[in-house]
Design a protein around this motif. Structure first.
Motif: not given
Ligand code: ZN
Length: 300
Positions: A201-204, A216-230, A232-236
């Motif tokens: 999911p894209n939080i932005e 609908w992505h705010f739910r108990p099983g979800h522990l992290g939310y990305f935007n494009r920058r974060s 991209k940071t993870l991929l880099n």
């Protein structure tokens, strides 16, 4: 079992700030609440946000062993009831993957659920394997589709390196407190030049902004939310070169949608119509998840 941290789990910056106050309590994390088709939306843990990369994450977060002890118990018959729509989603993903890997080699799916992506891939000529933490899902995959998945968490998976042409992470990264660990592991599994596929999911996204706290992505099983920058940071950080960014679109039955729209849910109970709704398939381009294809780069 729950850990609070003072740095970003992705970029390790100490510049993190409270983002949203949660409305969940720790014992609210149950197998029932983390199944894929859970419709208890608008539920969040206390969230922190990294000021440097923009990653939003549950803080405190549940540990790996607690999560594994819950996921092994998850049963989700409604997931299988939506198999047709989900298979359509996966055929579309495979069509995209085959643009980057036309020779159809070997594919590994992380969090494979009942194996729907893998059976589609197998039918198209891929050599397939996958891992899934729910005992119920692994049993369905074997009994219904003759597909033998590894049972367990990907974090603990022991494997040979450089084995696969493609690793898929469809709706996985948002479920883990340590996405970098998942990516490093996926990277190890891939052959040199192999392809990773991420849907998360894209939080932005516009949908997230419009839905606000009811997203609908705010739910108990979800522990992290990305935007494009974060993302991209993870991929880099894990040495992947992005080949394509897309917005993920969904196929599901009209019935599935009705059950999730509380104002219309009475329609699913009208006897003459009840058999009709599951057969009507709709495609929704909500654009609220990323669909990213990236290539494993050699670290120099
Ligand atoms: Zn960060």
């Amino acid at each position: 079992m729950w850990t609070k941290i003072n740095h970003c789990p992705l970029c390790h910056s100490s510049k993190i700030k409270p983002y949203k106050k949660g409305n969940l309590i720790q014992r609210g994390l149950t197998p029932e609440k983390i199944k894929i088709t859970d419709a208890d939306y608008g539920k969040i843990w206390d969230l922190s946000r990294c000021q440097v990369c923009g990653y939003v994450f549950a803080n405190p977060f549940p540990g790996e062993s607690l999560l594994a002890s819950l996921y092994i118990q998850v049963e989700d018959p409604e997931y299988e009831a939506e198999a047709e729509g989900r298979r359509r989603n996966f055929r579309r993903l495979l069509h995209q993957i085959e643009k980057f890997v036309p020779q159809k080699g070997s594919l590994f799916d992380v969090g494979a659920a009942t194996g729907l992506l893998l059976i589609e891939a197998r039918q198209r000529g891929w050599k397939v394997a996958g891992i899934e933490p729910s005992r119920w899902a692994v049993k369905i995959a074997a009994e219904k589709y003759g597909l033998h998945l590894h049972l367990g968490s990907f974090e603990d998976y022991r494997h040979d390196e450089n084995q696969y042409d493609v690793v898929t992470l469809v709706d996985i990264l948002e479920h883990t407190p340590d996405p970098k660990k998942i990516m490093v592991k996926a990277r190890e599994l891939l052959k040199p030049g192999g392809i990773i596929v991420i849907v998360t999911p894209n939080i932005e996204s516009l949908a997230a902004r419009l839905a606000g706290c009811r997203w609908w992505h705010f739910r108990p099983g979800h522990l992290g939310y990305f935007n494009r920058r974060s993302l991209k940071t993870l991929l880099n950080l894990t040495s992947f070169q992005v080949l394509s960014w897309k917005k993920y679109s969904w196929n599901f039955s009209f019935n599935y949608l009705l059950k999730r729209l509380s104002v219309l849910s009475w329609l699913t109970k009208v006897p003459k119509l009840a058999s009709l709704w599951p057969r009507i398939q709709i495609k929704l381009a909500l654009g609220d998840s990323f669909e990213v294809y990236a290539r494993k780069q050699e670290v120099i």
